[in-house]
Motif scaffolding. Structure first.
Motif, PDB file in Angstrom:
ATOM      1  N   GLY A 296      34.319  41.120  39.196  1.00  0.00           N
ATOM      2  CA  GLY A 296      33.817  40.273  40.272  1.00  0.00           C
ATOM      3  C   GLY A 296      34.275  38.836  40.186  1.00  0.00           C
ATOM      4  O   GLY A 296      33.834  37.977  40.954  1.00  0.00           O
ATOM      5  N   GLU A 297      35.194  38.558  39.265  1.00  0.00           N
ATOM      6  CA  GLU A 297      35.693  37.178  39.096  1.00  0.00           C
ATOM      7  C   GLU A 297      36.911  36.904  39.977  1.00  0.00           C
ATOM      8  O   GLU A 297      37.172  35.758  40.347  1.00  0.00           O
ATOM      9  N   PHE A 298      37.690  37.935  40.271  1.00  0.00           N
ATOM     10  CA  PHE A 298      38.879  37.827  41.133  1.00  0.00           C
ATOM     11  C   PHE A 298      39.845  36.735  40.670  1.00  0.00           C
ATOM     12  O   PHE A 298      40.341  35.942  41.463  1.00  0.00           O
ATOM     13  N   GLU A 299      40.090  36.726  39.352  1.00  0.00           N
ATOM     14  CA  GLU A 299      40.947  35.690  38.773  1.00  0.00           C
ATOM     15  C   GLU A 299      42.378  35.759  39.301  1.00  0.00           C
ATOM     16  O   GLU A 299      43.064  34.739  39.404  1.00  0.00           O
ATOM     17  N   MET A 300      42.859  36.974  39.632  1.00  0.00           N
ATOM     18  CA  MET A 300      44.254  37.120  40.047  1.00  0.00           C
ATOM     19  C   MET A 300      44.392  37.626  41.479  1.00  0.00           C
ATOM     20  O   MET A 300      45.483  37.983  41.905  1.00  0.00           O
TER      21      MET A 300
END
Length: 402
Positions: A296-300
């Motif tokens: 759920g961080e959607f870093e990329m």
């Protein structure tokens, strides 16, 4: 050689006369382009500059090969290593030594592609070794992403053509307009007997989804590939296909700057991920987006989280209905461009726009032919189009004249 000298003079004189002409006669244009299979790449070339298209696809001019590791070779090298290292990682069952595996793949690439590596210059070898460190950082992030995603790679370097893995998507049979090409990576996630497909395009630089460019017909290539799988992929994948999006994944050739040499490893990883954060467009479906990144961080991913929710204002998402409208819009746009090609336009008419920074001439490899001798009145600018305006135009809710 007098023969080739005369040939070169004829070509030069021909180019000069065309530059002054601005448009070919229709019968000449038809002879030059009539049997040309218009790919997304060739069409985009025409949109960026008619003269560039004329040189590449009319005169078939090839650029001179330089004795160095240029951007094209860099891209090929990066694709080769990423494809092979991901394959090996996915097929591994025990501990995986990333550094050793990358070194082994690079050695294999050198043996296959650069047999004279030992004779190359010291600068060439330095740049080549620098790419190893860049790829190591990128692949580390990539493996982290794969470990936290329900989307799994289905294909690498997927060929779309008559003899390839996927049949071309026919847009306009009369004008030889079909979607062919090669997709870097195809990922899939199965849910409710449907296969959600996203495609990944590796970029040796930063590619940002620009809605104004899309409207004018630039940057449509990956969406066309996605549509090709959407319409023709059931035969290959044996499932109903649902388009889940396009991601431009940058393999950034920059160094990470940190102010504190005692920076924590997790903070350094976050910096690397931010540098490699993708751009693109994803389906507006919470469950599918969460399947792409279970943290759920959607870093990329081209998304942002605000107060625990996916922020539509900060992320590029579109409903399945909008993706369908985009497909229809794209078909019409391509047919319009093909008509212009058949009209014989050969003007030096690049886009040079200070508003959005787009410049057709920036990486043009035909500058030696035109020498940027364009008529100022032929220079084009794009009207700035934000996301909502773009979708209103695509959906027909607003005047499409731009």
């Amino acid at each position: 050689d007098p023969f080739y000298k005369k040939k070169m003079e004829d070509i030069k004189n021909g180019i000069e006369s065309v530059k002054n002409l601005g448009k070919l006669k229709k019968d000449i244009a038809n002879k030059l382009y009539g049997r040309e299979n218009n790919s997304p790449t060739s069409i985009e070339t025409f949109v960026k500059c008619q003269f560039n298209y004329f040189c590449k696809y009319g005169l078939k001019i090839k650029t001179r090969k330089k004795n160095e590791f240029d951007s094209l070779e860099t891209g090929s090298f990066i694709h080769y290593v990423i494809e092979n290292i991901v394959r090996e990682y996915l097929n591994s069952s025990g501990p995986f030594d990333l550094e050793e595996n990358i070194k082994s793949i690079i050695k294999m690439y050198i043996n296959e592609t650069i047999p004279d590596y030992d004779q190359r210059s010291a600068r060439f070898k330095y740049l080549f070794k620098r790419l190893y460190k860049i790829i190591l950082g990128f692949v580390s992030n990539l493996i982290y992403e794969l470990n936290n995603s329900d989307f799994k790679p289905l294909d690498f370097e997927l060929e779309i053509n008559e003899n390839g893995d996927l049949k071309p998507l026919i847009i306009d049979k009369k004008n030889n307009l079909s979607i062919t090409g090669k997709i870097d990576r195809v990922d899939g996630f199965e849910k409710d007997s449907k296969l959600y497909i996203r495609i990944i395009d590796y970029k040796t630089g930063r590619k940002v989804l620009a809605y104004d460019e899309l409207y004018y017909g630039i940057g449509l290539q990956m969406f066309l590939y996605l549509f090709a799988i959407w319409k023709n992929g059931k035969e290959k994948y044996k499932k109903e296909i649902v388009p889940a999006g396009v991601i431009y994944s940058p393999v950034v050739l920059d160094k990470i700057n940190v102010s504190n040499r005692y920076v924590k490893e997790e903070d350094l990883i976050k910096k690397l991920m931010n540098q490699n954060k993708g751009s693109g467009l994803l389906i507006d479906d919470y469950d599918i987006i969460m399947a792409m990144d279970k943290t759920g961080e959607f870093e990329m991913l081209p998304l942002a989280v605000k107060d625990g929710y996916i922020s539509d204002k900060c992320g590029n998402v579109a409903s399945i209905e909008r993706l369908g409208k985009l497909y229809s819009f794209t078909e019409k746009k391509l047919i319009e461009i093909i008509k212009e090609i058949k009209e014989g336009g050969v003007a030096i008419n690049p886009y040079k726009d200070s508003n959005n920074g787009f410049d057709s001439c920036a990486y043009c490899d035909m500058y030696e032919a035109c020498r940027k001798e364009y008529d100022p009145k032929n220079i084009r600018k794009m009207k700035k189009i934000d996301r909502e305006t773009f979708w209103q135009m695509v959906e027909g809710g607003k005047n499409n004249e731009c």
